[in-house]
Design a protein around this motif. Structure first.
Motif, PDB file in Angstrom:
ATOM      1  N   ILE A 117       0.847  -1.199   0.000  1.00  0.00           N
ATOM      2  CA  ILE A 117       0.000   0.000   0.000  1.00  0.00           C
ATOM      3  C   ILE A 117       0.880   1.246   0.000  1.00  0.00           C
ATOM      4  O   ILE A 117       0.613   2.223  -0.714  1.00  0.00           O
ATOM      5  CB  ILE A 117      -0.947   0.006   1.211  1.00  0.00           C
ATOM      6  N   ASN A 118       1.945   1.203   0.777  1.00  0.00           N
ATOM      7  CA  ASN A 118       2.854   2.355   0.822  1.00  0.00           C
ATOM      8  C   ASN A 118       3.585   2.552  -0.505  1.00  0.00           C
ATOM      9  O   ASN A 118       3.850   3.693  -0.898  1.00  0.00           O
ATOM     10  CB  ASN A 118       3.826   2.213   1.988  1.00  0.00           C
ATOM     11  N   TRP A 119       3.891   1.445  -1.208  1.00  0.00           N
ATOM     12  CA  TRP A 119       4.432   1.601  -2.567  1.00  0.00           C
ATOM     13  C   TRP A 119       3.462   2.415  -3.418  1.00  0.00           C
ATOM     14  O   TRP A 119       3.853   3.348  -4.102  1.00  0.00           O
ATOM     15  CB  TRP A 119       4.591   0.250  -3.261  1.00  0.00           C
ATOM     16  N   ALA A 120       2.198   1.979  -3.384  1.00  0.00           N
ATOM     17  CA  ALA A 120       1.183   2.630  -4.215  1.00  0.00           C
ATOM     18  C   ALA A 120       1.079   4.116  -3.895  1.00  0.00           C
ATOM     19  O   ALA A 120       1.032   4.961  -4.803  1.00  0.00           O
ATOM     20  CB  ALA A 120      -0.162   1.938  -4.020  1.00  0.00           C
ATOM     21  N   LYS A 121       1.065   4.426  -2.617  1.00  0.00           N
ATOM     22  CA  LYS A 121       0.988   5.841  -2.219  1.00  0.00           C
ATOM     23  C   LYS A 121       2.199   6.622  -2.723  1.00  0.00           C
ATOM     24  O   LYS A 121       2.061   7.718  -3.285  1.00  0.00           O
ATOM     25  CB  LYS A 121       0.899   5.950  -0.706  1.00  0.00           C
ATOM     26  N   ASN A 122       3.378   6.075  -2.519  1.00  0.00           N
ATOM     27  CA  ASN A 122       4.604   6.781  -2.911  1.00  0.00           C
ATOM     28  C   ASN A 122       4.693   6.970  -4.423  1.00  0.00           C
ATOM     29  O   ASN A 122       5.280   7.949  -4.904  1.00  0.00           O
ATOM     30  CB  ASN A 122       5.836   6.028  -2.405  1.00  0.00           C
ATOM     31  N   LEU A 123       4.125   6.026  -5.172  1.00  0.00           N
ATOM     32  CA  LEU A 123       4.161   6.081  -6.633  1.00  0.00           C
ATOM     33  C   LEU A 123       2.920   6.749  -7.218  1.00  0.00           C
ATOM     34  O   LEU A 123       2.783   6.851  -8.435  1.00  0.00           O
ATOM     35  CB  LEU A 123       4.295   4.664  -7.202  1.00  0.00           C
ATOM     36  N   ASN A 124       2.012   7.163  -6.329  1.00  0.00           N
ATOM     37  CA  ASN A 124       0.732   7.757  -6.754  1.00  0.00           C
ATOM     38  C   ASN A 124      -0.027   6.831  -7.697  1.00  0.00           C
ATOM     39  O   ASN A 124      -0.530   7.246  -8.745  1.00  0.00           O
ATOM     40  CB  ASN A 124       0.940   9.121  -7.405  1.00  0.00           C
ATOM     41  N   LEU A 125      -0.101   5.571  -7.302  1.00  0.00           N
ATOM     42  CA  LEU A 125      -0.807   4.567  -8.087  1.00  0.00           C
ATOM     43  C   LEU A 125      -1.973   3.990  -7.278  1.00  0.00           C
ATOM     44  O   LEU A 125      -1.934   3.977  -6.039  1.00  0.00           O
ATOM     45  CB  LEU A 125       0.133   3.410  -8.449  1.00  0.00           C
ATOM     46  N   PRO A 126      -2.986   3.467  -7.961  1.00  0.00           N
ATOM     47  CA  PRO A 126      -4.024   2.724  -7.254  1.00  0.00           C
ATOM     48  C   PRO A 126      -3.499   1.348  -6.873  1.00  0.00           C
ATOM     49  O   PRO A 126      -2.451   0.911  -7.383  1.00  0.00           O
ATOM     50  CB  PRO A 126      -5.137   2.599  -8.301  1.00  0.00           C
ATOM     51  N   PHE A 127      -4.206   0.667  -5.983  1.00  0.00           N
ATOM     52  CA  PHE A 127      -3.863  -0.729  -5.721  1.00  0.00           C
ATOM     53  C   PHE A 127      -5.119  -1.588  -5.764  1.00  0.00           C
ATOM     54  O   PHE A 127      -6.225  -1.115  -5.546  1.00  0.00           O
ATOM     55  CB  PHE A 127      -3.083  -0.913  -4.413  1.00  0.00           C
ATOM     56  N   VAL A 128      -4.900  -2.852  -6.110  1.00  0.00           N
ATOM     57  CA  VAL A 128      -5.994  -3.789  -6.349  1.00  0.00           C
ATOM     58  C   VAL A 128      -5.984  -4.835  -5.250  1.00  0.00           C
ATOM     59  O   VAL A 128      -4.989  -5.543  -5.067  1.00  0.00           O
ATOM     60  CB  VAL A 128      -5.859  -4.425  -7.743  1.00  0.00           C
ATOM     61  N   LEU A 150      -5.077   7.106  -0.836  1.00  0.00           N
ATOM     62  CA  LEU A 150      -5.625   5.749  -0.814  1.00  0.00           C
ATOM     63  C   LEU A 150      -6.674   5.618  -1.917  1.00  0.00           C
ATOM     64  O   LEU A 150      -7.672   6.339  -1.916  1.00  0.00           O
ATOM     65  CB  LEU A 150      -6.261   5.478   0.548  1.00  0.00           C
ATOM     66  N   LYS A 151      -6.445   4.701  -2.868  1.00  0.00           N
ATOM     67  CA  LYS A 151      -7.386   4.542  -3.979  1.00  0.00           C
ATOM     68  C   LYS A 151      -7.151   3.196  -4.655  1.00  0.00           C
ATOM     69  O   LYS A 151      -6.045   2.651  -4.600  1.00  0.00           O
ATOM     70  CB  LYS A 151      -7.208   5.661  -5.006  1.00  0.00           C
ATOM     71  N   GLY A 152      -8.214   2.679  -5.277  1.00  0.00           N
ATOM     72  CA  GLY A 152      -8.049   1.431  -5.996  1.00  0.00           C
ATOM     73  C   GLY A 152      -9.336   0.668  -6.190  1.00  0.00           C
ATOM     74  O   GLY A 152     -10.421   1.249  -6.270  1.00  0.00           O
ATOM     75  N   ILE A 153      -9.199  -0.659  -6.254  1.00  0.00           N
ATOM     76  CA  ILE A 153     -10.318  -1.546  -6.561  1.00  0.00           C
ATOM     77  C   ILE A 153     -10.364  -2.689  -5.554  1.00  0.00           C
ATOM     78  O   ILE A 153      -9.324  -3.295  -5.262  1.00  0.00           O
ATOM     79  CB  ILE A 153     -10.179  -2.142  -7.971  1.00  0.00           C
TER      80      ILE A 153
END
Length: 255
Positions: A117-128, A150-153
């Motif tokens: 989750i922290n990867w996703a936040k740092n990279l400004n990406l969603p997570f699944v 925090l964002k994703g599917i």
């Protein structure tokens, strides 16, 4: 019409002739965008090879599936993370918690989930998110780490209306797959109270084939049956379902 399969493991088919046939059937049924969740280190190359063959249609993710979180998970995470700098990815996934197969690994699953989750936040990406028999555990972590990034599917969402609303309130879309076509699943009743602006479509192929293929290997071209069921639930046209859910996917994945 443009349908988007936000979650398919089409790359599991390594026979290139059969893989090409799967892709041809997708395109014949207007399934023109496929998002490929990573599960472990070995699947990185399989995904990249498929993306290289169909760069206009296939989009990569990077992540360690909770069922693959074993004693060596830190090494796996490190390798997966290092790969991200060398390739274009659109999400971190699929990640999460699965207590159906092995409850003994909960502690390391939680740690791997938080790290990614922290990867996703740092990279400004969603997570699944993969969540199986673990809604409470997943929500606990999401609420602990909740912020504007925090964002994703919620992949393969099969929860109740309270869980659906909780996910939506945290900024997540619901990934709707073949289960929505199963008569006794009750997911159609949940969706009746969830605006279509909060869902995306998926197959999770080769798993969870929709009716009329239930019990057989799934494939991304079968997304048309899921989309038709969703159209029936919302009482709108198939074309409208395709337009809205693809727009939702574009928003999530920044296309």
């Amino acid at each position: 019409m443009l349908l988007t399969d936000t979650h398919t493991h089409l790359y599991y088919e390594q026979d290139l002739t059969k893989q090409a046939q799967l892709m041809e059937r997708c395109l014949a049924f207007d399934v023109k965008r496929l998002f490929l969740p990573n599960v472990d280190v070995a699947s990185i190359k399989m995904i990249d090879d498929l993306v290289s063959r169909y760069p206009e249609n296939c989009f990569a993710m990077a992540g360690l599936h909770p069922c693959d979180v074993k004693e060596d998970y830190e090494t796996q995470l490190s390798t997966i993370y290092q790969s991200i700098a060398q390739r274009k990815i659109y999400a971190i996934g699929e990640i999460g918690i699965d207590l159906y197969w092995d409850k003994s690994t909960l502690g390391i699953q939680q740690d791997a989930f938080k790290q990614q989750i922290n990867w996703a936040k740092n990279l400004n990406l969603p997570f699944v998110i993969h969540c199986r028999e673990a809604f409470d555990e997943v929500f606990e972590i999401l609420e602990e780490l909740n912020d504007e990034k925090l964002k994703g599917i919620f992949h393969c969402f099969t929860g109740n209306l309270v869980q659906a609303q909780r996910a939506i309130n945290l900024g997540f879309y619901l990934g709707i797959g073949g289960v929505v076509t199963y008569k006794k699943a009750g997911l159609d009743l949940v969706l009746a109270d969830v605006p279509i602006q909060h869902i995306v479509l998926e197959t999770d192929s080769p798993y969870l084939a929709p009716v009329p293929y239930r019990g057989k290997p799934n494939e991304s071209s079968y997304l048309i049956h899921i989309a038709q069921k969703v159209a029936d639930i919302y009482q709108i046209s198939l074309a409208e379902v395709a337009e809205i859910t693809t727009a939702n996917a574009n928003k999530i994945f920044s296309l």
